[in-house]
Motif scaffolding. Structure first.
Motif, PDB file in Angstrom:
ATOM      1  N   GLY A 148       0.260  -1.127   0.040  1.00 58.26           N
ATOM      2  CA  GLY A 148       0.017   0.094   0.237  1.00 58.26           C
ATOM      3  C   GLY A 148       0.790   1.329   0.152  1.00 58.26           C
ATOM      4  O   GLY A 148       0.288   2.357  -0.649  1.00 58.26           O
ATOM      5  N   HIS A 149       2.108   1.177   1.110  1.00 55.89           N
ATOM      6  CA  HIS A 149       2.431   2.494   0.807  1.00 55.89           C
ATOM      7  C   HIS A 149       3.618   2.727  -0.473  1.00 55.89           C
ATOM      8  O   HIS A 149       2.894   3.914  -1.025  1.00 55.89           O
ATOM      9  N   TYR A 150       4.016   1.571  -1.312  1.00 49.51           N
ATOM     10  CA  TYR A 150       4.643   1.860  -2.527  1.00 49.51           C
ATOM     11  C   TYR A 150       3.722   1.392  -3.490  1.00 49.51           C
ATOM     12  O   TYR A 150       3.941   3.484  -4.250  1.00 49.51           O
ATOM     13  N   GLN A 151       2.715   1.745  -3.576  1.00 43.19           N
ATOM     14  CA  GLN A 151       1.749   1.557  -4.382  1.00 43.19           C
ATOM     15  C   GLN A 151       1.041   2.971  -4.410  1.00 43.19           C
ATOM     16  O   GLN A 151       0.590   3.676  -5.412  1.00 43.19           O
ATOM     17  N   ALA A 152       1.048   4.012  -3.214  1.00 40.22           N
ATOM     18  CA  ALA A 152       0.242   5.260  -3.070  1.00 40.22           C
ATOM     19  C   ALA A 152       1.588   6.419  -3.316  1.00 40.22           C
ATOM     20  O   ALA A 152       1.464   7.385  -3.161  1.00 40.22           O
ATOM     21  N   GLY A 153       2.901   6.312  -4.193  1.00 41.98           N
ATOM     22  CA  GLY A 153       3.727   6.772  -4.318  1.00 41.98           C
ATOM     23  C   GLY A 153       4.815   6.745  -3.324  1.00 41.98           C
ATOM     24  O   GLY A 153       5.574   8.210  -3.582  1.00 41.98           O
ATOM     25  N   MET A 154       5.254   5.983  -2.321  1.00 43.47           N
ATOM     26  CA  MET A 154       6.309   6.327  -1.456  1.00 43.47           C
ATOM     27  C   MET A 154       7.342   5.937  -2.162  1.00 43.47           C
ATOM     28  O   MET A 154       7.987   4.578  -1.549  1.00 43.47           O
ATOM     29  N   THR A 155       7.949   6.556  -2.682  1.00 47.43           N
ATOM     30  CA  THR A 155       9.345   6.403  -3.650  1.00 47.43           C
ATOM     31  C   THR A 155       9.884   7.535  -3.794  1.00 47.43           C
ATOM     32  O   THR A 155       9.710   8.954  -3.543  1.00 47.43           O
ATOM     33  N   GLY A 156      11.744   7.392  -3.946  1.00 46.26           N
ATOM     34  CA  GLY A 156      12.053   8.513  -4.459  1.00 46.26           C
ATOM     35  C   GLY A 156      13.668   8.498  -5.252  1.00 46.26           C
ATOM     36  O   GLY A 156      13.218   7.217  -5.239  1.00 46.26           O
ATOM     37  N   THR A 157      14.374   9.133  -5.421  1.00 48.00           N
ATOM     38  CA  THR A 157      16.048   8.459  -6.726  1.00 48.00           C
ATOM     39  C   THR A 157      16.695   9.574  -5.707  1.00 48.00           C
ATOM     40  O   THR A 157      17.312  10.317  -5.116  1.00 48.00           O
ATOM     41  N   ILE A 158      17.711   8.074  -6.173  1.00 51.54           N
ATOM     42  CA  ILE A 158      19.541   9.213  -5.358  1.00 51.54           C
ATOM     43  C   ILE A 158      20.003   9.110  -6.891  1.00 51.54           C
ATOM     44  O   ILE A 158      20.061   8.427  -7.988  1.00 51.54           O
ATOM     45  N   THR A 159      20.615  10.125  -6.894  1.00 50.11           N
ATOM     46  CA  THR A 159      21.511  10.153  -8.027  1.00 50.11           C
ATOM     47  C   THR A 159      22.679  10.301  -8.067  1.00 50.11           C
ATOM     48  O   THR A 159      23.437  11.208  -7.146  1.00 50.11           O
ATOM     49  N   VAL A 160      23.867   9.811  -8.464  1.00 50.88           N
ATOM     50  CA  VAL A 160      24.872   9.145  -7.833  1.00 50.88           C
ATOM     51  C   VAL A 160      25.944   9.960  -8.909  1.00 50.88           C
ATOM     52  O   VAL A 160      26.202   9.308 -10.364  1.00 50.88           O
TER      53      VAL A 160
END
Length: 165
Positions: A148-160
């Motif tokens: 439910g959390h991932y599907q709700a958009g609980m995401t982010g990005t890392i630029t190395v």
């Protein structure tokens, strides 16, 4: 007959008050040494090598703040996850395809225990750390894979970013 009804009521009461979902799963910190396995997004780091701590807040609106992190190839970083919500959250570093696959597995097996150096499970009002060595340049992801959390958009990005030439 009354005994059967009493047993049925007790069973329903117990099942209603007990959740087998990942949110209530108990995750304990392991005292065993961290197994360093090279991943596309880096390798577990040594706490002594940390030169920078990045705090990532997690909230019950299913968001990370910040939701984008920038580091340099070769950096060993402590990601400090602060759970500002009232439910368990986690932060898992990876690539989108693997996070998608892991999220699907979590939906099918919500009580599944898992603990890797690139993830931290953080109870409400607590903090958890990931110490990670970003030894590969590129764009990577992080997410909360609780159903439910991932599907709700609980995401982010890392630029190395690549090392300085």
């Amino acid at each position: 007959m009354k005994t059967i009804k009493l047993i049925a009521v007790c069973a329903l009461w117990i099942s209603a008050s007990t959740s087998f979902g990942h949110e209530n799963a108990h995750h304990t910190a392991s005292n065993s040494p961290v197994i360093k396995e090279q991943k596309d997004w880096g390798i577990a780091g040594d706490a002594k090598a940390v030169r920078r701590t990045i705090t990532v807040r997690m909230t019950d609106d299913m968001r990370f703040a910040p939701n984008h992190i920038e580091v340099r190839e070769g950096d060993t970083v402590r990601l400090r996850a602060e759970n500002k919500g009232k439910v368990l959250h986690e932060i898992v570093i990876g690539i989108k395809a693997e996070l998608d696959q892991h999220a699907e597995m979590m939906k099918k097996h919500p009580g599944m225990e898992h603990d890797e150096p690139y993830m931290a499970h953080v109870a409400a009002a607590k903090t958890g750390d990931i110490v990670w060595h970003f030894n590969r340049a590129g764009s990577f992801d992080f997410a909360c894979l609780i159903p439910g959390h991932y599907q709700a958009g609980m995401t982010g990005t890392i630029t190395v970013l690549p090392r300085n030439p």
